[in-house]
Design a protein around this motif. Structure first.
Motif, short mmCIF file in Angstrom:
data_model
loop_
_atom_site.label_atom_id
_atom_site.label_comp_id
_atom_site.label_asym_id
_atom_site.label_seq_id
_atom_site.Cartn_x
_atom_site.Cartn_y
_atom_site.Cartn_z
N ASP A 30 0.86 -1.19 0.00
CA ASP A 30 0.00 0.00 0.00
C ASP A 30 0.90 1.25 0.00
O ASP A 30 1.61 1.51 0.97
N PHE A 31 0.86 1.99 -1.09
CA PHE A 31 1.74 3.15 -1.24
C PHE A 31 1.14 4.44 -0.65
O PHE A 31 1.85 5.42 -0.50
N GLU A 32 -0.14 4.39 -0.34
CA GLU A 32 -0.82 5.61 0.12
C GLU A 32 -0.17 6.28 1.32
O GLU A 32 -0.02 7.52 1.35
N PRO A 33 0.28 5.50 2.34
CA PRO A 33 0.91 6.15 3.51
C PRO A 33 2.19 6.91 3.17
O PRO A 33 2.66 7.71 3.98
N TYR A 34 2.72 6.69 1.97
CA TYR A 34 3.98 7.34 1.59
C TYR A 34 3.77 8.61 0.76
O TYR A 34 4.73 9.18 0.27
N ILE A 35 2.50 8.98 0.56
CA ILE A 35 2.21 10.21 -0.20
C ILE A 35 1.69 11.26 0.78
O ILE A 35 0.75 11.00 1.54
N ARG A 36 2.31 12.44 0.73
CA ARG A 36 1.97 13.51 1.69
C ARG A 36 1.22 14.62 0.97
O ARG A 36 1.67 15.08 -0.09
N ASP A 37 0.10 15.04 1.55
CA ASP A 37 -0.66 16.17 0.98
C ASP A 37 -0.10 17.50 1.51
O ASP A 37 0.03 17.66 2.73
N ILE A 38 0.19 18.40 0.60
CA ILE A 38 0.62 19.75 0.98
C ILE A 38 -0.42 20.73 0.43
O ILE A 38 -0.53 20.89 -0.79
N PRO A 63 -2.52 28.80 -4.19
CA PRO A 63 -3.69 28.63 -3.34
C PRO A 63 -4.74 27.74 -4.01
O PRO A 63 -4.97 27.85 -5.21
N GLY A 64 -5.32 26.82 -3.23
CA GLY A 64 -6.37 25.95 -3.75
C GLY A 64 -5.88 24.61 -4.27
O GLY A 64 -6.67 23.68 -4.44
N VAL A 65 -4.59 24.48 -4.50
CA VAL A 65 -4.04 23.21 -4.99
C VAL A 65 -3.59 22.35 -3.80
O VAL A 65 -2.94 22.85 -2.89
N VAL A 66 -3.99 21.06 -3.81
CA VAL A 66 -3.46 20.11 -2.82
C VAL A 66 -2.37 19.32 -3.52
O VAL A 66 -2.66 18.50 -4.39
N PHE A 67 -1.15 19.58 -3.16
CA PHE A 67 0.00 18.99 -3.86
C PHE A 67 0.30 17.62 -3.28
O PHE A 67 0.41 17.44 -2.07
N ASP A 77 2.88 15.11 -2.56
CA ASP A 77 4.33 15.07 -2.38
C ASP A 77 4.79 13.61 -2.29
O ASP A 77 4.42 12.88 -1.37
N ILE A 78 5.62 13.20 -3.27
CA ILE A 78 6.06 11.80 -3.32
C ILE A 78 7.40 11.57 -2.60
O ILE A 78 7.90 10.44 -2.57
N THR A 79 7.96 12.61 -1.98
CA THR A 79 9.30 12.42 -1.39
C THR A 79 9.32 11.43 -0.22
O THR A 79 10.33 10.74 -0.04
N PRO A 80 8.22 11.29 0.57
CA PRO A 80 8.25 10.24 1.61
C PRO A 80 8.40 8.84 1.00
O PRO A 80 9.08 7.98 1.58
N LEU A 81 7.80 8.62 -0.16
CA LEU A 81 7.95 7.32 -0.85
C LEU A 81 9.39 7.14 -1.35
O LEU A 81 9.99 6.08 -1.19
N LEU A 82 9.94 8.22 -1.91
CA LEU A 82 11.28 8.12 -2.51
C LEU A 82 12.35 7.82 -1.47
O LEU A 82 13.31 7.09 -1.74
N LYS A 83 12.18 8.34 -0.26
CA LYS A 83 13.25 8.18 0.74
C LYS A 83 13.18 6.83 1.48
O LYS A 83 14.09 6.50 2.23
N ASP A 84 12.10 6.07 1.23
CA ASP A 84 11.95 4.77 1.87
C ASP A 84 12.42 3.68 0.91
O ASP A 84 11.83 3.48 -0.16
N ALA A 85 13.47 2.96 1.27
CA ALA A 85 14.09 2.00 0.36
C ALA A 85 13.09 0.95 -0.15
O ALA A 85 13.03 0.65 -1.34
N LYS A 86 12.28 0.39 0.78
CA LYS A 86 11.34 -0.67 0.38
C LYS A 86 10.25 -0.12 -0.52
O LYS A 86 9.89 -0.74 -1.53
N ALA A 87 9.72 1.04 -0.18
CA ALA A 87 8.64 1.63 -0.98
C ALA A 87 9.15 2.03 -2.36
O ALA A 87 8.46 1.84 -3.37
N LEU A 88 10.36 2.56 -2.41
CA LEU A 88 10.95 2.97 -3.70
C LEU A 88 11.10 1.76 -4.63
O LEU A 88 10.69 1.79 -5.80
N THR A 89 11.67 0.69 -4.09
CA THR A 89 11.89 -0.52 -4.90
C THR A 89 10.55 -1.13 -5.32
O THR A 89 10.38 -1.52 -6.49
N ALA A 90 9.61 -1.20 -4.37
CA ALA A 90 8.30 -1.80 -4.68
C ALA A 90 7.54 -0.96 -5.71
O ALA A 90 6.88 -1.51 -6.60
#
Ligand code: PRP
Ligand code: ADE
Length: 170
Positions: free
Chosen positions: A2-10, A16-20, A22-35
């Motif tokens: 499940d990749f959802e916990p690795y995506i951060r809403d900014i 204004p008005g955009v919910v970005f 952010d994939i950097t939490p996924l990128l910095k996690d070795a297992k999530a990046l590989t998967a």
């Protein structure tokens, strides 16, 4: 996985008005990046891909990794003025602005099978412009794959007829 916990809403980024997403939490996690990389490759039904096209700049993170796994070449599509050789270009609109994308004229040969990769499909302006560039050079877009598809922005409407795949849909 499940990749959802690795995506951060900014919220309210970059405008204004955009919910970005952010994939950097996924990128910095070795297992999530590989998967994530493996799952993006597993989503490709046809494995006879000649070129993986990645989109400036976040598309450059996974596209070369996918290309390497598929034994395909990597082709960068860049924002205007960045590629040094002869280019063709397409202008487009995206969720929070407009821009122009370019590709080298010798990047793809006629008849080559192409996978288009980017991190996010939002309004579809970017991916649609990339598909046009690939097809102008005679390439065949076999699939457009993304980490994230923001379905509420209806980007798939601009990609009618293309095989669209994503790890996560919102
Ligand atoms: O579907 P769309 O509405 O066209 O939006 C999707 C595009 O927006 C983002 O790129 P951005 O232009 O922000 O550039 P970046 O990758 O350099 O941050 C994202 O990486 C996609 O390329
Ligand atoms: N909401 C969003 N989050 C991250 N990247 C984007 N590209 C376009 N819209 C985006």
């Amino acid at each position: 996985m499940d990749f959802e916990p690795y995506i951060r809403d900014i919220e309210n980024f970059p405008k204004p008005g955009v919910v970005f997403k952010d994939i950097t939490p996924l990128l910095k996690d070795a297992k999530a990046l590989t998967a994530a990389c493996q799952t993006l490759c597993d989503m490709i039904v046809k494995h006879d891909i000649d070129k993986v096209v990645g989109v400036d700049s976040r598309g450059f993170i996974f596209a070369p990794l996918i290309a390497s796994k598929l034994n395909a070449g990597f082709v960068p599509v860049r924002k205007k003025g960045k590629l040094p050789y002869t280019t063709i270009s397409e202008s487009y609109e995206l969720e929070y602005g407009e821009d122009t994308l370019e590709i080298h004229t010798d990047a793809i040969q006629k008849g080559e099978k192409v996978l288009v990769h980017d991190d996010v499909l939002a309004t579809g302006g970017t991916a649609s412009a990339v598909c046009k560039l690939v097809e102008k050079l005679g390439g065949e877009v076999v699939q457009c794959n993304f980490l994230i598809h923001l379905t509420f922005l209806n980007g798939s409407n601009k990609l009618n007829g293309y095989d669209i795949k994503a790890l996560l849909e919102y």
